[in-house]
Scaffold this motif. Structure first.
Motif, mmCIF file in Angstrom:
data_model
loop_
_atom_site.group_PDB
_atom_site.id
_atom_site.type_symbol
_atom_site.label_atom_id
_atom_site.label_comp_id
_atom_site.label_asym_id
_atom_site.label_seq_id
_atom_site.Cartn_x
_atom_site.Cartn_y
_atom_site.Cartn_z
ATOM 1 N N THR A 1 0.858 -1.188 0.000
ATOM 2 C CA THR A 1 0.000 0.000 0.000
ATOM 3 C C THR A 1 0.891 1.234 0.000
ATOM 4 N N ASP A 2 0.278 2.413 -0.117
ATOM 5 C CA ASP A 2 1.039 3.651 -0.293
ATOM 6 C C ASP A 2 2.146 3.781 0.756
ATOM 7 N N ARG A 3 3.331 4.151 0.320
ATOM 8 C CA ARG A 3 4.501 4.133 1.198
ATOM 9 C C ARG A 3 4.800 5.464 1.874
ATOM 10 N N ALA A 4 4.010 6.498 1.610
ATOM 11 C CA ALA A 4 4.347 7.817 2.156
ATOM 12 C C ALA A 4 4.386 7.800 3.681
ATOM 13 N N GLN B 1 -1.799 9.047 -1.632
ATOM 14 C CA GLN B 1 -3.179 8.597 -1.743
ATOM 15 C C GLN B 1 -3.383 7.424 -2.705
ATOM 16 N N SER B 2 -2.329 6.677 -2.963
ATOM 17 C CA SER B 2 -2.445 5.527 -3.860
ATOM 18 C C SER B 2 -3.381 4.477 -3.276
ATOM 19 N N ASN B 3 -4.125 3.809 -4.162
ATOM 20 C CA ASN B 3 -4.999 2.707 -3.727
ATOM 21 C C ASN B 3 -4.405 1.349 -4.081
ATOM 22 N N SER B 4 -3.099 1.306 -4.274
ATOM 23 C CA SER B 4 -2.433 0.046 -4.607
ATOM 24 C C SER B 4 -2.329 -0.849 -3.373
ATOM 25 N N GLY B 5 -1.967 -2.100 -3.613
ATOM 26 C CA GLY B 5 -1.658 -3.007 -2.522
ATOM 27 C C GLY B 5 -2.762 -3.973 -2.164
#
Length: 688
Positions: free
Chosen positions: A464-467, A662-666
């Motif tokens: 998921t987003d790494r920020a 705000q990525s919706n990956s993972g």
């Protein structure tokens, strides 16, 4: 369980459902009936479908027992290195004791602590309420007069007359439900001490200050509920629903501060702290800003300067409080121990520039009470009367899948790397809940670990987003080694790292890989949207990556007749119109790239700010901003266009998953599930 057995199991339940024989409202072998109130539903009376609804074991243990009853040890102390060896449920975040006095002794003391904590943290005008950077004092530098609050309809909204629904409209605009208890403020001409606080009703994130003798002051301040107070449905919908402590996907704290700055200029000092980019989220763990709290210790400033080029943690969705008692670590990356309680009262840290030592002592004097109340909270129950009866047979199939299905079984060809150890199931990361498994030593070392989630999933697996993870960098960990809130004054290991400090510090975590803590799943109904940044609006999208929208906007409540376009409404949290029971999440509209975001100082709408409408994978202005935010945490809070219009507030409801943090990956390993399996697992999640 073999894939063949699972397939047979699901086919059997699919056949039952097609015949209309699987509803919990129909006859069943146990003769149970649907849930009609506070009692568990029929689907919760078997060895598969039972939920303790979160909270902490101590509160369950003490229910109905005399005050003199001795409280047992905390079950989470069982989570030690190696506790998961050879077991289905993984645990790599061990328990750590951080201060003396953690054990309440008796049930009576636990109850007294919890009652004090309720007033302290929930506030809402209670005697002993705490408020923003003021402890539980009757006065505050940051307070603002109720008279100014009562006139925002004129001074800020520019309406011709005060709306009849004024209190509700403030709650909608700021995304803070009105308190479910009486939380008063005085209207024009009212003496609060002649009207029991006044006839107005405040949102749950605002409290009227009181003198030590209980007298009202007519001054207002903020509480923890500006970020941690929300609502799901209404009180009439079922147990635990309506306004809630400890969950919030509604608030727009930037909108709130934009208003408060105009009411009380001193609020300008805090407005930058509030900068979130999307309604319902917050920049909750910005380390650069958090470091300001310890400026009373002037020797910390040079060290604080060393982290200014570290990334912002960006957009985050506040985790729910009712799961706190089922975790061993705090925050999304398990960065701190749950027993590290000081940080829970950081928002109330009083006058830390005036008397730093007295401020620290206030936290030490109140931390046990606040923590006891937080651990007492329970999750809501799936409201069958509103959202449909739970299909007991299908939910039981889902329970088996949740606890037993190996997502990396031979033949599934899961492209995601498999976690080391565990049985490869959902429970392997999120914990075990069904008695069939919690009582089985192959899953847990003790039944007392029911629902406890203590596994940090490596970032290369969860993806998921790494920020948030990048923001808690090693340089930040080095800085926090001397931070009081992060136990810089406590016991340290041989490497000089506080054992109750920042567990992203390589000197503490050792060989454990960086990643995100899989949360407990109690009350998952009320925790949408999902992932640590709130990027996925429903469980459908969590389980199936192909069903995640790229740019979306949660639906808003309707404005009162005659005020359409003149007021800003919040998200629709009604179960009837706002919640999608099939997808298990909030209803939303998917938006095209051209939705854009306005630049009011230039008088234009520029879609390139959020995405590139000519090339879906092409560069946009937000990519440039991402470089800034990824190399300077304070920039996230400082680089913002002033909010001047209602249109800007409406645009803050747009969630763009291509935006920084705000990525919706993972969570892509669940892509190997079939639709039938996902349906069964969703039905099971309704019972937790």
């Amino acid at each position: 369980m073999s894939q063949f057995r699972l397939a047979v199991l699901l086919s059997m339940f699919a056949a039952l459902s097609a015949c209309g024989g699987s509803s919990s409202s129909s006859s069943s072998p146990t003769g149970n009936t649907p849930n009609t109130g506070n009692e568990p539903s029929a689907s919760q009376n078997s060895e598969l479908l039972v939920s303790r609804r979160g909270g902490h074991y101590w509160h369950d243990f003490c229910a109905g027992k005399p005050d003199s009853t001795v409280v047992p040890a905390d079950p989470r102390e069982l989570v030690v290195p190696g506790v998961d060896a050879g077991r289905a449920v993984l645990m790599n975040a061990p328990w750590q004791v951080c201060q003396e006095g953690n054990h309440p002794g008796t049930c009576g003391e636990l109850r007294r602590q919890s009652e004090r904590g309720l007033a302290l943290i929930a506030a809402e005008g209670r005697p002993g309420a705490a408020s923003m950077f003021s402890g539980d004092a009757a006065t505050s530098t940051y307070a603002f007069p109720a008279s100014a609050y009562a006139e925002m309809w004129n001074s800020i909204w520019q309406l011709e007359e005060r709306p009849a629904q004024y209190d509700e409209l403030v709650a909608q605009r700021w995304g803070m439900p009105l308190s479910r208890i009486r939380n008063p403020y005085p209207l024009a001409g009212e003496d609060p001490n002649e009207t029991n606080g006044g006839s107005g009703q405040l949102p749950m994130g605002v409290t009227q200050l009181r003198e030590a003798d209980g007298r009202w002051t007519g001054q207002l301040n903020l509480s923890c509920s500006i970020c941690h107070g929300g609502a799901v449905g209404s009180d009439a919908d079922g147990p635990g629903l309506g306004a809630q402590y400890g969950t919030n996907s509604l608030s727009d704290i930037t909108a709130m501060y934009a208003d408060l700055v105009r009411l009380a200029p001193q609020q300008a000092a805090l407005a930058i702290v509030a900068q979130n980019k999307v309604r319902g989220t917050g920049n909750i763990t910005n380390f650069q800003l958090f470091g300001v709290l310890t400026f009373g210790d002037y020797e910390s400033i040079p060290s604080w300067l060393t982290i200014q080029a570290e990334p912002s943690t960006g957009t985050e969705d506040p985790p729910v409080w009712w799961n706190l008692g089922s975790r061993t670590a705090k925050f999304f990356d398990a960065g701190m121990m749950v027993d590290a309680k000081r940080i829970e009262l950081s928002f109330h840290f009083p006058d830390f520039f005036g008397d730093y030592e007295a401020a620290k002592q206030w936290v030490l004097d109140h931390q046990q009470a606040g923590d006891a109340w937080l651990h007492s909270l329970k999750s809501p129950v799936w409201p069958e009367a509103k959202l449909g009866a739970i299909d007991q047979n299908l939910a039981e199939a889902g329970a088996i899948l949740f606890h037993e299905k190996n997502l990396w079984a031979q033949g599934l060809q899961n492209p995601v790397a498999r976690p080391e150890g565990g049985n490869g199931s959902c429970a392997s990361c999120h914990g075990a809940y069904s008695p069939r498994y919690t009582n089985n030593p192959k899953w847990l070392a003790s039944p007392l670990l029911d629902g406890v989630a203590a596994y940090v999933t490596p970032i290369d697996i969860i993806d998921t987003d790494r920020a948030r993870l990048n923001g808690n960098s090693q340089r930040v960990a080095d800085y926090t080694r001397d931070n009081w809130f992060i136990y810089g004054d406590g016991e340290k290991n041989e490497a000089g790292a506080p054992i109750c400090g920042n567990w992203n510090d390589e000197a503490l975590r050792g060989e454990r890989e960086l990643g995100y803590l899989a949360p407990p799943l109690f009350g998952v109904l009320a925790t949408a949207p999902y992932f640590h940044n709130g990027a996925v609006p429903d469980i459908d999208g969590v389980l199936n990556p192909e069903k995640r929208p790229t740019i979306w906007r949660r639906q808003s409540a309707a404005a009162p007749a005659g005020l359409e376009g003149s007021v800003v409404m919040g998200y629709d949290y009604s179960l009837q119109s706002g919640y999608d029971s099939e997808k298990m999440g909030w209803r939303y509209d998917e938006l095209p790239c051209e939705a854009g975001a306005s630049l009011p100082l230039l008088g234009v709408t520029n879609p390139l700010l959020d995405c590139n409408p000519l090339d879906a994978e092409g560069a946009s202005l937000q990519d440039g901003l991402g470089l800034v935010w990824g190399n300077g945490g304070l920039a996230w809070n400082l680089i913002n266009v002033p909010i001047l219009t209602n249109e800007q507030l409406e645009e803050r409801k747009i969630y763009n998953t291509r935006f920084y943090s705000q990525s919706n990956s993972g969570h892509a390993f669940t892509a190997v599930l079939t639709e039938a399996e996902r349906r069964a697992i969703k039905e099971y999640l309704k019972t937790l």
